[in-house]
Design an enzyme around this catalytic site. Structure first.
Site, PDB file in Angstrom:
ATOM      1  CG  ASP A   1      10.320  15.443   7.354  1.00  0.00           C
ATOM      2  OD1 ASP A   1      10.184  16.564   6.798  1.00  0.00           O
ATOM      3  OD2 ASP A   1      10.386  14.381   6.725  1.00  0.00           O
TER       4      ASP A   1
ATOM      5  N   GLY B   1       8.601   3.708   0.373  1.00  0.00           N
ATOM      6  CA  GLY B   1       9.471   4.829   0.722  1.00  0.00           C
ATOM      7  C   GLY B   1      10.886   4.576   0.267  1.00  0.00           C
ATOM      8  NE  ARG B   2      15.964   8.419   2.024  1.00  0.00           N
ATOM      9  CZ  ARG B   2      17.091   8.656   2.708  1.00  0.00           C
ATOM     10  NH1 ARG B   2      18.264   8.520   2.120  1.00  0.00           N
ATOM     11  NH2 ARG B   2      17.045   9.036   3.961  1.00  0.00           N
ATOM     12  CG  PHE B   3      15.945   3.530   3.627  1.00  0.00           C
ATOM     13  CD1 PHE B   3      17.024   3.303   2.802  1.00  0.00           C
ATOM     14  CD2 PHE B   3      15.875   4.721   4.316  1.00  0.00           C
ATOM     15  CE1 PHE B   3      18.025   4.247   2.674  1.00  0.00           C
ATOM     16  CE2 PHE B   3      16.869   5.667   4.205  1.00  0.00           C
ATOM     17  CZ  PHE B   3      17.952   5.424   3.376  1.00  0.00           C
ATOM     18  N   GLY B   4      11.820   1.519   2.773  1.00  0.00           N
ATOM     19  CA  GLY B   4      10.845   0.521   3.184  1.00  0.00           C
ATOM     20  C   GLY B   4       9.636   0.420   2.284  1.00  0.00           C
ATOM     21  CB  THR B   5       7.821  -2.171   0.794  1.00  0.00           C
ATOM     22  OG1 THR B   5       8.907  -1.973  -0.119  1.00  0.00           O
ATOM     23  CG2 THR B   5       6.541  -2.382   0.001  1.00  0.00           C
TER      24      THR B   5
ATOM     25  CB  ILE C   1      -0.968   0.031   1.205  1.00  0.00           C
ATOM     26  CG1 ILE C   1      -0.192  -0.115   2.530  1.00  0.00           C
ATOM     27  CG2 ILE C   1      -2.028  -1.052   1.066  1.00  0.00           C
ATOM     28  CD1 ILE C   1      -1.087   0.026   3.760  1.00  0.00           C
ATOM     29  N   GLY C   2       2.154   1.117   0.032  1.00  0.00           N
ATOM     30  CA  GLY C   2       3.014   2.299   0.006  1.00  0.00           C
ATOM     31  C   GLY C   2       4.469   1.913  -0.108  1.00  0.00           C
TER      32      GLY C   2
END
Length: 278
Positions: free
Chosen positions: A133, A18-22, A15-16
């Site tokens: 952030d 990122g730079r290092f993770g799923t 469902i998503g």
């Protein structure tokens, strides 16, 4: 040995990413509930800073995630190759997506989201943690449409009382980062207040307060900190809302509101509904 993830959860669709993770949707047969599983590949964490974040984020979430407006870490699993964080399952649309669809929010709707965001940030600061952030992409919504602050990969401990320390390091996102961060100064948790102020500005207007054609030009605009309210976007925005924005997006850190002061502002207390129209 860590208990394997698959013993407790059925991993479903992605469902998503990122730079290092799923991020996957997952299901617990024991509870009958759905969750989100953030799977991070250790092989991608080559930089020592990234490795530090890998260790730090779960610790921060464990400390903070009892609060209703912060993503809750339910379980943590680790093996030789991956780290798996099982967290609240949130809507596929974050605040950035909602703003992109609607263009801008009413003051009432903005205040509803913003108040929850600030309650979450206030809790972080009371626990001695700065998020560093805050941006619309990191403001999620659960199944009950409740705000959940996510992604504490840039979070930092600053302590409290006599143990209070200043932070350093350039982190954050160009449009939302506070000027003192970009200037290479030591800074306090009030960087989150600046960023949350920018989020509110964007909700009310549909545009960012500081913009450049490149990242460098955007940084220069942020450092100048010349806050304006173009009539094209702010004609219908109340004077109370603008007053709050001035006190949050304030370059002078000594005059910038704390998170607790933001929650005591009349515009927040009144939920944007009794705001005086300009």
């Amino acid at each position: 040995m860590f208990q394997t993830l698959n013993n407790d959860f059925e991993i479903l669709e992605e469902i998503g990413r990122g730079r290092f993770g799923t991020i996957y949707r997952c299901f617990s047969p024991l509870s009958g509930d759905f969750f989100a599983c953030k799977t991070i590949s250790k092989s991608l964490l080559l930089d020592p800073t990234d490795q530090h974040c890998l260790i730090k984020e779960p610790k921060i979430l464990n400390l903070l995630s009892t609060h209703p407006n912060i993503t809750h870490l339910h379980k943590l699993y680790e093996d030789d190759n991956y780290l798996h964080l099982v967290m609240d399952l949130c809507s596929s649309e974050d605040l950035f997506d909602l703003i992109s669809k609607s263009g801008r929010f009413s003051e009432r709707d903005s205040a509803c989201v913003f108040s929850q965001l600030m309650h979450g940030i206030t809790h972080c600061h009371k626990m001695g943690i700065a998020h560093r952030d805050i941006k619309p992409d990191n403001v999620l919504f659960d199944a009950h449409n409740r705000v959940k602050i996510a992604d504490f990969g840039s979070g930092e401990w600053f302590g409290g009382g006599e143990e209070r320390v200043m932070m350093s390091g350039i982190v954050g996102t160009p449009y939302y980062v506070a000027p003192e961060v970009l200037m290479g100064k030591e800074y306090s948790e009030k960087v989150d207040v600046w960023s949350a102020g920018v989020v509110l500005y964007v909700m009310l207007s549909g545009v960012v307060p500081f913009y450049g054609e490149s990242a460098q030009e955007t940084f220069e605009a942020v450092v100048r900190g010349n806050l304006r309210f173009p009539s094209k976007y702010f004609r219908a925005v109340s004077s109370q809302a603008k007053d709050l924005l001035r006190k949050m997006i304030c370059k002078d850190v000594s005059k910038r509101f704390s998170a607790e002061q933001v929650l005591r502002h009349p515009w927040v207390i009144n939920g944007g509904e009794l705001a005086e129209e300009t």
